[in-house]
Enzyme design. Structure first.
Site, PDB file in Angstrom:
ATOM      1  CG  HIS A   1       5.196   1.098   2.737  1.00  0.00           C
ATOM      2  ND1 HIS A   1       4.265   2.214   2.421  1.00  0.00           N
ATOM      3  CD2 HIS A   1       4.542   0.864   4.258  1.00  0.00           C
ATOM      4  CE1 HIS A   1       3.331   2.630   3.318  1.00  0.00           C
ATOM      5  NE2 HIS A   1       3.393   1.808   4.279  1.00  0.00           N
TER       6      HIS A   1
ATOM      7  NE  ARG B   1       2.091   5.659  10.007  1.00  0.00           N
ATOM      8  CZ  ARG B   1       1.178   5.334   9.211  1.00  0.00           C
ATOM      9  NH1 ARG B   1       1.237   4.140   8.625  1.00  0.00           N
ATOM     10  NH2 ARG B   1      -0.101   6.116   8.951  1.00  0.00           N
TER      11      ARG B   1
ATOM     12  CG  HIS C   1      -0.185  -0.033   2.567  1.00  0.00           C
ATOM     13  ND1 HIS C   1       0.596  -0.978   2.880  1.00  0.00           N
ATOM     14  CD2 HIS C   1       0.044   0.914   3.506  1.00  0.00           C
ATOM     15  CE1 HIS C   1       1.105  -0.785   4.327  1.00  0.00           C
ATOM     16  NE2 HIS C   1       0.666   0.440   4.456  1.00  0.00           N
TER      17      HIS C   1
ATOM     18  CG  ASP D   1       1.502   4.986   5.067  1.00  0.00           C
ATOM     19  OD1 ASP D   1       0.916   3.780   5.042  1.00  0.00           O
ATOM     20  OD2 ASP D   1       2.651   5.123   5.450  1.00  0.00           O
TER      21      ASP D   1
END
Length: 280
Positions: free
Chosen positions: A255, A270, A97, A99
């Site tokens: 990723h 994150r 995907h 993000d």
């Protein structure tokens, strides 16, 4: 600042830099240039606390909006990706995907900082959507040029999505929501706003069709692209170390979070950097 690119030019290691302090203007410009050129950057040995992680993120741009996941207490812009040793749920991010591509203005970048790294597994795989596009035939490029892909969070976060069907306990707090059913359309081929290079912009997790096509028609094209993008020649497998910070470009990569560390704790922090509406 030392930049060591991989042989293919996709991905680069950045050394001789201290991210715990604000970067000088020329150093920050060099980091941004390397990010646009190599798509994935990793910075070894950066022991940042959360304040420093947020400060570095803001040097690249405003925070992005992170839906469907409960942020850290008192840190609305930081997600803790934690998996305990006894967890049996699938590791978070285990699907190719980009993000939040279902947002009208998806994040330009994602930053992941390693706090606890298991002794085995836990790699992150990155796919180069620039080179995947460039490898297509001229006929395929011409066919894809006017198409717009439909993105949605429903397959992951919708009431009938993957997380809604989970039966194993998970430390991370996932928010299943009707809002995940919403859709947005973006060009299937986008132009990077800094480098000017074209890239494929679709993923099996968040891309659910092509505007103006029946689902079988659209998915026939998308399934070809999904398989094409993640061929070995376009993929870089990233190995983590404690205190490593990695920055990647959601406009030019997909990723995938690999597993393989059952029985071990893994903790990452994150943030995301806000982006603009993708342009053809």
């Amino acid at each position: 600042m030392k930049v060591t690119p991989r042989a293919e030019g996709f991905g680069a290691c950045i050394e001789d830099i201290d991210l715990t302090r604000p970067l000088a203007d020329d150093t920050l410009a060099a980091v941004k240039a390397a990010w646009a050129r190599h798509s994935v950057l990793w910075f070894p040995d950066q022991p940042l606390d959360l304040d420093q992680l947020e400060a570095f993120t803001l040097q690249l741009g405003p925070f992005g909006v992170d839906p469907f996941i409960q942020p850290m207490p008192g840190r609305p812009n930081v997600l803790e990706l934690r998996r305990e040793p006894d967890e049996r749920a699938t590791n978070f991010g285990a699907g190719w995907h980009s993000d939040w591509s279902f947002q009208p203005e998806p994040p330009a970048g994602t930053i992941l900082h390693a706090e606890v790294i298991p002794p085995v597994g836990g790699d992150t795989l990155y796919a180069d959507c620039h080179r995947a596009y460039e490898a297509l035939s001229d006929a395929m490029k011409a066919m894809l040029a006017p198409l717009r892909a439909v993105h949605s969070a429903r397959q992951a976060y919708g009431p009938s999505g993957v997380f809604a069907k989970e039966t194993e306990a998970r430390t991370m707090q996932i928010i299943v929501s009707e809002e995940a059913e919403q859709t947005v359309a973006h060009p299937l081929v986008v132009t990077h706003p800094v480098s000017g290079r074209k890239a494929l912009f679709c993923s099996p997790v968040y891309t659910v069709g092509i505007e103006g096509m029946t689902r079988p028609e659209g998915m026939a094209i998308l399934r070809f692209l999904f398989e094409h993008i993640v061929q070995d020649q376009f993929v870089y497998r990233h190995h983590w170390a404690r205190h490593m910070l990695t920055l990647w470009d959601n406009r030019s990569t997909l990723h995938f979070a690999d597993g393989g560390y059952d029985g071990h704790l893994r903790v990452m922090h994150r943030t995301t950097v806000a982006g603009d509406r993708p342009q053809a």
